[in-house]
Design an enzyme around this catalytic site. Structure first.
Site, PDB file in Angstrom:
ATOM      1  N   SER A   8       0.834  -1.197   0.000  1.00 54.56           N
ATOM      2  CA  SER A   8       0.000   0.000   0.000  1.00 54.56           C
ATOM      3  C   SER A   8       0.870   1.248   0.000  1.00 54.56           C
ATOM      4  CB  SER A   8      -0.910   0.022   1.224  1.00 54.56           C
ATOM      5  OG  SER A   8      -1.566   1.272   1.333  1.00 54.56           O
ATOM      6  N   ASP A  35      -4.924   3.627  -2.162  1.00 53.61           N
ATOM      7  CA  ASP A  35      -6.050   4.022  -1.314  1.00 53.61           C
ATOM      8  C   ASP A  35      -6.532   5.426  -1.640  1.00 53.61           C
ATOM      9  OD1 ASP A  35      -6.475   1.784   0.502  1.00 53.61           O
ATOM     10  OD2 ASP A  35      -4.474   2.220   1.269  1.00 53.61           O
ATOM     11  N   MET A 137     -11.906  -5.361   5.501  1.00 54.57           N
ATOM     12  CA  MET A 137     -11.047  -4.429   6.230  1.00 54.57           C
ATOM     13  C   MET A 137     -10.759  -4.978   7.620  1.00 54.57           C
ATOM     14  SD  MET A 137     -10.259  -1.879   4.281  1.00 54.57           S
ATOM     15  CE  MET A 137      -9.498  -0.858   5.557  1.00 54.57           C
ATOM     16  N   PHE A 143      -7.004   5.434   7.952  1.00 55.48           N
ATOM     17  CA  PHE A 143      -5.684   5.769   8.489  1.00 55.48           C
ATOM     18  C   PHE A 143      -4.758   4.569   8.388  1.00 55.48           C
ATOM     19  CE2 PHE A 143      -8.821   8.286  10.827  1.00 55.48           C
ATOM     20  CZ  PHE A 143      -8.329   9.569  10.646  1.00 55.48           C
ATOM     21  N   GLY A 144      -3.486   4.824   8.089  1.00 54.64           N
ATOM     22  CA  GLY A 144      -2.484   3.772   8.086  1.00 54.64           C
ATOM     23  C   GLY A 144      -1.928   3.552   9.480  1.00 54.64           C
ATOM     24  N   GLY A 145      -1.207   2.448   9.648  1.00 53.95           N
ATOM     25  CA  GLY A 145      -0.490   2.191  10.896  1.00 53.95           C
ATOM     26  C   GLY A 145      -1.327   1.693  12.050  1.00 53.95           C
ATOM     27  N   GLY A 176      -5.078  -3.939   6.493  1.00 53.51           N
ATOM     28  CA  GLY A 176      -4.962  -3.266   7.778  1.00 53.51           C
ATOM     29  C   GLY A 176      -4.233  -4.044   8.846  1.00 53.51           C
ATOM     30  N   GLY A 177      -3.130  -3.476   9.335  1.00 58.82           N
ATOM     31  CA  GLY A 177      -2.454  -4.017  10.505  1.00 58.82           C
ATOM     32  C   GLY A 177      -1.604  -5.245  10.273  1.00 58.82           C
ATOM     33  N   GLY A 197       1.220  -2.011   4.305  1.00 60.23           N
ATOM     34  CA  GLY A 197       1.768  -0.678   4.123  1.00 60.23           C
ATOM     35  C   GLY A 197       3.055  -0.481   4.883  1.00 60.23           C
TER      36      GLY A 197
END
Length: 219
Positions: A8, A35, A137, A143-145, A176-177, A197
């Protein structure tokens, strides 16, 4: 189904974005995840058509575009023209998801449908036979991270079971994550397209891609 890594670019360094994209490709990442956030469906605003168009020539990867925008039907044609190969939108954001799916397919692109962590798999059941990919998701979009939400693992399993039950060849993507320490969790649950990401772009990009993809052979 083939396991696929989709780095990402939300976590990339945009001062050297083209170079970093090429590094992910050189290390073997098949997809590139893009994204798009509108500040309405999700609180954040990210990037859009001009960025996609400009980076399309950076690699020969599959450009996996994730639209986190209200009423995505408005922009399907533009994203297809800008270079998207797969266009994924949220079932929660579209008045008529089937219309959006059909529009994507009419432009010769693959269609993906996404669900937020609190949206049940049941919400996409009537569309599952018409899509190429289901995105579950594993963090709240925007939001990233963020940390992987463990409760989403059951949804991944439920999604894969539904696809198997219907005899379909639909990809299950998760976003995600993901880290080196937990990538095996969604893989074992039935996901086969893994968005990553920070786990890719923090540190040595090529080494990170190779290490993450090595887990595909273990699971």
């Amino acid at each position: 189904m083939m396991n696929i890594l989709a780095p990402s670019i939300l976590s990339a360094d945009f001062t050297i974005l083209g170079e970093q994209i090429k590094e992910t490709e050189a290390a073997g990442a098949q997809y590139l995840h893009f994204d798009v956030m509108d500040g309405l469906f999700v609180p954040s605003i990210s990037f859009g058509l001009p960025v996609l168009k400009s980076i399309r020539k950076a690699s020969n990867q599959v450009y996996d575009v994730h639209l986190m925008i209200e009423e995505p039907i408005r922009y399907i044609e533009q994203f297809a023209e800008a270079g998207a190969d797969i266009i994924t939108f949220h079932v929660e954001a579209a008045s008529d998801p089937r219309e959006v799916i059909d529009k994507i397919h009419s432009l010769g692109k693959k269609a993906g449908l996404a669900i937020k962590p609190k949206t049940p798999v049941e919400a996409v059941k009537s569309y599952i036979e018409h899509i190429d990919m289901l995105l579950v998701m594993t963090v709240e979009p925007g939001f990233g991270g963020q940390k992987y939400i463990d409760e989403c693992t059951d949804k991944i399993r439920e999604a894969r079971d539904l696809i198997k039950e219907k005899g379909l060849s639909v990809d299950v993507e998760i976003d995600g994550g993901v880290t080196m320490n937990n990538i095996n969790v969604p893989l074992k649950a039935g996901a086969n397209v893994i968005v990553a990401g920070s786990a890719v772009f923090n540190g040595d990009i090529q080494e990170n891609v190779r290490s993450l993809m090595a887990e595909f052979e273990i699971v």
